[in-house]
Design an enzyme around this catalytic site. Structure first.
Site, PDB file in Angstrom:
ATOM      1  N   ARG A   1      81.272  74.654 -58.223  1.00 31.61           N
ATOM      2  CA  ARG A   1      81.126  73.211 -58.028  1.00 31.61           C
ATOM      3  C   ARG A   1      80.030  72.666 -58.945  1.00 31.61           C
ATOM      4  O   ARG A   1      80.138  71.590 -59.491  1.00 31.61           O
ATOM      5  CB  ARG A   1      80.755  72.981 -56.556  1.00 31.61           C
ATOM      6  CG  ARG A   1      80.982  71.630 -56.015  1.00 31.61           C
ATOM      7  CD  ARG A   1      80.740  71.645 -54.538  1.00 31.61           C
ATOM      8  NE  ARG A   1      79.801  72.709 -54.160  1.00 31.61           N
ATOM      9  CZ  ARG A   1      79.538  73.090 -52.923  1.00 31.61           C
ATOM     10  NH1 ARG A   1      80.155  72.494 -51.932  1.00 31.61           N
ATOM     11  NH2 ARG A   1      78.671  74.041 -52.655  1.00 31.61           N
ATOM     12  N   ARG A   2      78.944  73.452 -59.122  1.00 28.48           N
ATOM     13  CA  ARG A   2      77.787  72.988 -59.908  1.00 28.48           C
ATOM     14  C   ARG A   2      77.678  73.832 -61.191  1.00 28.48           C
ATOM     15  O   ARG A   2      77.108  74.933 -61.150  1.00 28.48           O
ATOM     16  CB  ARG A   2      76.515  73.136 -59.076  1.00 28.48           C
ATOM     17  CG  ARG A   2      76.504  72.241 -57.831  1.00 28.48           C
ATOM     18  CD  ARG A   2      75.414  72.636 -56.879  1.00 28.48           C
ATOM     19  NE  ARG A   2      75.643  73.968 -56.333  1.00 28.48           N
ATOM     20  CZ  ARG A   2      74.718  74.713 -55.740  1.00 28.48           C
ATOM     21  NH1 ARG A   2      73.498  74.280 -55.638  1.00 28.48           N
ATOM     22  NH2 ARG A   2      75.016  75.911 -55.266  1.00 28.48           N
TER      23      ARG A   2
ATOM     24  N   LYS B   1      88.505  83.629 -43.875  1.00 29.84           N
ATOM     25  CA  LYS B   1      89.142  83.785 -42.551  1.00 29.84           C
ATOM     26  C   LYS B   1      89.648  82.472 -41.987  1.00 29.84           C
ATOM     27  O   LYS B   1      90.675  82.428 -41.308  1.00 29.84           O
ATOM     28  CB  LYS B   1      88.182  84.428 -41.554  1.00 29.84           C
ATOM     29  CG  LYS B   1      86.882  83.671 -41.354  1.00 29.84           C
ATOM     30  CD  LYS B   1      85.739  84.447 -41.880  1.00 29.84           C
ATOM     31  CE  LYS B   1      84.482  83.630 -42.001  1.00 29.84           C
ATOM     32  NZ  LYS B   1      83.369  84.387 -42.510  1.00 29.84           N
TER      33      LYS B   1
ATOM     34  N   VAL C   1      87.581  89.665 -42.344  1.00 30.45           N
ATOM     35  CA  VAL C   1      87.210  90.087 -40.983  1.00 30.45           C
ATOM     36  C   VAL C   1      86.170  91.204 -41.055  1.00 30.45           C
ATOM     37  O   VAL C   1      86.419  92.261 -41.619  1.00 30.45           O
ATOM     38  CB  VAL C   1      88.435  90.581 -40.182  1.00 30.45           C
ATOM     39  CG1 VAL C   1      88.019  90.963 -38.765  1.00 30.45           C
ATOM     40  CG2 VAL C   1      89.521  89.519 -40.144  1.00 30.45           C
TER      41      VAL C   1
ATOM     42  N   GLY D   1      67.870  83.781 -42.674  1.00 30.67           N
ATOM     43  CA  GLY D   1      69.046  83.602 -43.530  1.00 30.67           C
ATOM     44  C   GLY D   1      70.333  84.131 -42.923  1.00 30.67           C
ATOM     45  O   GLY D   1      71.360  84.187 -43.600  1.00 30.67           O
TER      46      GLY D   1
ATOM     47  N   GLU E   1      73.706  79.904 -40.827  1.00 26.60           N
ATOM     48  CA  GLU E   1      73.800  78.864 -41.848  1.00 26.60           C
ATOM     49  C   GLU E   1      73.100  77.604 -41.353  1.00 26.60           C
ATOM     50  O   GLU E   1      72.787  77.474 -40.158  1.00 26.60           O
ATOM     51  CB  GLU E   1      75.270  78.576 -42.122  1.00 26.60           C
ATOM     52  CG  GLU E   1      75.950  79.808 -42.681  1.00 26.60           C
ATOM     53  CD  GLU E   1      77.319  79.513 -43.231  1.00 26.60           C
ATOM     54  OE1 GLU E   1      77.569  78.382 -43.651  1.00 26.60           O
ATOM     55  OE2 GLU E   1      78.128  80.450 -43.227  1.00 26.60           O
TER      56      GLU E   1
ATOM     57  N   LYS F   1      88.810  85.243 -36.832  1.00 28.38           N
ATOM     58  CA  LYS F   1      88.950  86.687 -37.059  1.00 28.38           C
ATOM     59  C   LYS F   1      89.852  87.312 -35.993  1.00 28.38           C
ATOM     60  O   LYS F   1      90.670  88.201 -36.290  1.00 28.38           O
ATOM     61  CB  LYS F   1      87.571  87.350 -37.066  1.00 28.38           C
ATOM     62  CG  LYS F   1      86.736  86.924 -38.276  1.00 28.38           C
ATOM     63  CD  LYS F   1      85.265  87.276 -38.103  1.00 28.38           C
ATOM     64  CE  LYS F   1      84.447  86.877 -39.317  1.00 28.38           C
ATOM     65  NZ  LYS F   1      82.995  86.951 -39.103  1.00 28.38           N
TER      66      LYS F   1
HETATM   67  P1  NDP Z   1      78.951  80.053 -50.576  1.00 28.69           P
HETATM   68  O1  NDP Z   1      78.829  78.686 -50.021  1.00 28.69           O
HETATM   69  O2  NDP Z   1      77.734  80.845 -50.818  1.00 28.69           O
HETATM   70  O3  NDP Z   1      79.723  79.956 -51.993  1.00 28.69           O
HETATM   71  C1  NDP Z   1      80.823  79.108 -52.189  1.00 28.69           C
HETATM   72  C2  NDP Z   1      81.115  79.056 -53.675  1.00 28.69           C
HETATM   73  O4  NDP Z   1      82.258  78.233 -53.870  1.00 28.69           O
HETATM   74  C3  NDP Z   1      79.972  78.447 -54.507  1.00 28.69           C
HETATM   75  O5  NDP Z   1      79.821  79.152 -55.705  1.00 28.69           O
HETATM   76  C4  NDP Z   1      80.474  77.030 -54.788  1.00 28.69           C
HETATM   77  O6  NDP Z   1      80.013  76.526 -56.013  1.00 28.69           O
HETATM   78  C5  NDP Z   1      81.960  77.265 -54.879  1.00 28.69           C
HETATM   79  N1  NDP Z   1      82.722  76.067 -54.615  1.00 28.69           N
HETATM   80  C6  NDP Z   1      82.645  75.240 -53.558  1.00 28.69           C
HETATM   81  N2  NDP Z   1      83.548  74.253 -53.661  1.00 28.69           N
HETATM   82  C7  NDP Z   1      84.215  74.481 -54.814  1.00 28.69           C
HETATM   83  C8  NDP Z   1      85.262  73.812 -55.491  1.00 28.69           C
HETATM   84  N3  NDP Z   1      85.810  72.698 -55.000  1.00 28.69           N
HETATM   85  N4  NDP Z   1      85.710  74.323 -56.664  1.00 28.69           N
HETATM   86  C9  NDP Z   1      85.152  75.436 -57.192  1.00 28.69           C
HETATM   87  N5  NDP Z   1      84.161  76.118 -56.586  1.00 28.69           N
HETATM   88  C10 NDP Z   1      83.701  75.637 -55.427  1.00 28.69           C
HETATM   89  O7  NDP Z   1      79.993  80.833 -49.651  1.00 28.69           O
HETATM   90  P2  NDP Z   1      80.043  82.392 -49.355  1.00 28.69           P
HETATM   91  O8  NDP Z   1      79.990  83.147 -50.616  1.00 28.69           O
HETATM   92  O9  NDP Z   1      79.079  82.721 -48.281  1.00 28.69           O
HETATM   93  O10 NDP Z   1      81.482  82.531 -48.676  1.00 28.69           O
HETATM   94  C11 NDP Z   1      82.644  82.563 -49.456  1.00 28.69           C
HETATM   95  C12 NDP Z   1      83.828  83.007 -48.602  1.00 28.69           C
HETATM   96  O11 NDP Z   1      83.574  84.303 -48.111  1.00 28.69           O
HETATM   97  C13 NDP Z   1      84.098  82.143 -47.368  1.00 28.69           C
HETATM   98  O12 NDP Z   1      85.459  82.077 -47.124  1.00 28.69           O
HETATM   99  C14 NDP Z   1      83.401  82.900 -46.252  1.00 28.69           C
HETATM  100  O13 NDP Z   1      83.953  82.646 -44.993  1.00 28.69           O
HETATM  101  C15 NDP Z   1      83.694  84.318 -46.694  1.00 28.69           C
HETATM  102  N6  NDP Z   1      82.789  85.302 -46.147  1.00 28.69           N
HETATM  103  C16 NDP Z   1      81.449  85.160 -46.333  1.00 28.69           C
HETATM  104  C17 NDP Z   1      80.579  86.084 -45.821  1.00 28.69           C
HETATM  105  C18 NDP Z   1      79.121  85.962 -46.004  1.00 28.69           C
HETATM  106  O14 NDP Z   1      78.381  86.818 -45.469  1.00 28.69           O
HETATM  107  N7  NDP Z   1      78.626  84.966 -46.739  1.00 28.69           N
HETATM  108  C19 NDP Z   1      81.090  87.257 -45.054  1.00 28.69           C
HETATM  109  C20 NDP Z   1      82.528  87.325 -44.972  1.00 28.69           C
HETATM  110  C21 NDP Z   1      83.330  86.374 -45.493  1.00 28.69           C
HETATM  111  P3  NDP Z   1      78.442  76.272 -56.290  1.00 28.69           P
HETATM  112  O15 NDP Z   1      77.857  77.649 -56.487  1.00 28.69           O
HETATM  113  O16 NDP Z   1      78.437  75.502 -57.561  1.00 28.69           O
HETATM  114  O17 NDP Z   1      77.918  75.557 -55.111  1.00 28.69           O
HETATM  115  N1  HSE Z   2      79.011  83.841 -40.437  1.00 32.19           N
HETATM  116  C1  HSE Z   2      79.670  85.088 -40.359  1.00 32.19           C
HETATM  117  C2  HSE Z   2      78.861  86.031 -39.453  1.00 32.19           C
HETATM  118  C3  HSE Z   2      79.821  85.669 -41.750  1.00 32.19           C
HETATM  119  O1  HSE Z   2      77.749  85.702 -39.061  1.00 32.19           O
HETATM  120  O2  HSE Z   2      79.373  87.080 -39.101  1.00 32.19           O
HETATM  121  C4  HSE Z   2      80.819  86.773 -41.814  1.00 32.19           C
HETATM  122  O3  HSE Z   2      82.119  86.338 -41.602  1.00 32.19           O
END
Ligand code: NDP
Ligand code: HSE
Length: 429
Positions: free
Chosen positions: A47-48, A106, A133, A188, A191, A206
């Site tokens: 996005r950024r 998920k 999951v 951390g 969220e 999940k």
């Molecule tokens: P983040 O918010 O850290 O990252 C999201 C990314 O998507 C960022 O890089 C953001 O860009 C980008 N983004 C957002 N909107 C757009 C768009 N419209 N077009 C292009 N890029 C976009 O999320 P996470 O990495 O934490 O999570 C990602 C996925 O993984 C989710 O589905 C989450 O449920 C899943 N997940 C996450 C876990 C975790 O521990 N974090 C564990 C298990 C699953 P920018 O960097 O520029 O903001």
């Molecule tokens: N927010 C989720 C958790 C991330 O705390 O387990 C993993 O899906």
């Protein structure tokens, strides 16, 4: 080994995406050897665009994710943006333009998994989502592939790390919910907006995915009964301790005893300290799978975090790349059983009910009569009286949720019952 690389488009480069990119780079040679061809990061959609991203070639970064997945030369799209849109449109566009997809999403899979699987199959693509999951824990593939010859009857587990951290804190320090949530945020784990975690939406998504795969049945997000953990109090933990239990937010997917239907639910529950899930600490996840032939299996590990989640994404990426090279696709959706999903009222379990009552003759008998009238059998009763009032804790034998709800409604109507302080299910016995 093939020298022409397989091209990967990374959609999202946040907590998970940045770790996927890092591992793809640092383990490039091993990945190539395991796959039989090199994998090349062909583009990174974010996005950024001006944000500094360590280890990412800036020339690969784009804000036009749609153009990236439409390029036509992309073999695999890794979707780690999250949320419903634009993730859903990007995945469907990827399928239509020749790419298979690996996702950690998920929320999207629980809501639209059936349609996405149907499109993947129609287009001859893979859709893999091990990371959706329980983060790093291999769970989808064991259920879909390793247990394909068995009959899964129950999946029970802790599938949300944030809430497990909060409940563990409350249990071990006596902290209240808000205090424990504040610590989870500061560290951390939680969220900025913790609603999806603490209200059980994340775990429900999940549960829908797990139940669908385990029972070869379509289980939609709406089919999953959901209760968050924001109402769990220090008093509940004290009560749980007296029973030799702790409290966990559980996802429970069950096949009915007659095999004719299934249920899926997420709610806080008391579990005995002797149960292996009781010792799952901090932000860890653990899932029990019970099957006819295998008996009980337990899967345990980090359920969240950048690197652990990226591990699951990379495992899928290797599998999908191997499939591509062999001109095949992996196992797709399996919903042939088409079992009905029963409402929560039909779930049968035990209950722990705390009542504030008047402390005078006949009250206990009145309360016991209400339980009996609704067919709910009492296992134990504990009473502590003070100044004409008493706290009454009733633990039931197994009863249906509908019977329990009827009982509680009738109890609320008794003059001698001042209030129902808490109702909690008791699991894992
Ligand atoms: P983040 O918010 O850290 O990252 C999201 C990314 O998507 C960022 O890089 C953001 O860009 C980008 N983004 C957002 N909107 C757009 C768009 N419209 N077009 C292009 N890029 C976009 O999320 P996470 O990495 O934490 O999570 C990602 C996925 O993984 C989710 O589905 C989450 O449920 C899943 N997940 C996450 C876990 C975790 O521990 N974090 C564990 C298990 C699953 P920018 O960097 O520029 O903001
Ligand atoms: N927010 C989720 C958790 C991330 O705390 O387990 C993993 O899906």
């Amino acid at each position: 080994m093939r020298t022409r690389p397989l091209k990967v488009a990374l959609l999202g480069c946040g907590v998970v995406g940045s770790e996927v990119a890092r591992i793809m780079t640092t383990h490039a040679d091993d990945l190539a050897a395991r796959i039989g061809a090199p994998v090349e990061l062909a583009g990174v959609a974010v996005r950024r665009p001006t944000k500094v991203r360590e280890g990412i070639d800036p020339s690969l970064v784009t804000t036009d994710a749609t153009a990236l997945v439409k390029r036509g030369d992309i073999d695999v799209v890794v979707e780690v943006i999250g949320g419903i849109e634009p993730a859903r449109s990007l995945i469907t566009t990827a399928f239509e333009h020749g790419a298979s997809v690996v996702s950690a999403n998920k929320a999207l899979l629980a809501q639209d998994g059936a349609a996405l699987h149907a499109l993947a199959e129609e287009q001859g693509r893979d859709l893999y989502y091990e990371a959706a999951v329980a983060g790093a824990i291999p769970l989808i593939r064991p259920l879909r592939e390793s247990l394909a010859g068995d009959k899964v009857n129950r999946v029970l587990g802790i599938v949300n790390g944030t809430t497990n951290f909060i409940l563990d804190k409350m249990d071990s320090t006596g902290a209240g919910y808000q205090e424990a949530l504040d610590e989870a945020t500061a560290l951390g784990y939680a969220e900025a907006d913790p609603t999806a975690d603490v209200e059980g939406f994340d775990a429900a998504a999940k549960a829908a995915i797990l139940a669908g795969i385990a029972f070869h049945t379509r289980v939609r997000l709406d089919d999953v009964y959901r209760e968050g953990m924001t109402e769990v109090t220090a008093a509940d933990f004290a009560s749980a301790k007296e029973m030799g239990c702790t409290i966990k937010l559980l996802a429970i997917c069950e096949r009915a005893a007659d095999g004719g239907s299934v249920t899926a639910r997420v709610h806080p529950a008391m579990i005995p300290l002797s149960h292996p899930l009781a010792s799952v600490r901090g932000a860890y996840n653990a899932v029990f799978v019970e099957s006819d032939a295998s008996g009980q299996l337990m899967f345990y590990g980090p359920g969240a975090g950048g690197a652990p989640t990226a591990s699951a994404v990379l495992g899928d990426l290797v599998a999908v790349c191997r499939n591509k090279l062999s001109g095949a696709t992996g196992p797709g959706d399996s919903a042939y059983a088409q079992l009905p999903v029963s409402p929560m009222g039909e779930v049968v379990t035990r209950y722990h009910i705390s009542l504030d009552v008047a402390d005078k003759p006949g009250v206990l008998a009145q309360v016991a009569t209400v339980f009996a009238e609704h067919g709910v059998s009492i296992d134990t009763v504990r009473q502590q009286g003070k100044d004409g009032e008493a706290s009454l804790v009733v633990v039931t034998h197994r009863a249906s949720d509908a019977s329990l709800n009827g009982t509680v409604e009738a109890l609320r109507n008794l003059d001698t019952v001042r209030g129902v302080a808490s109702i909690m299910r008791v699991e894992g016995e």
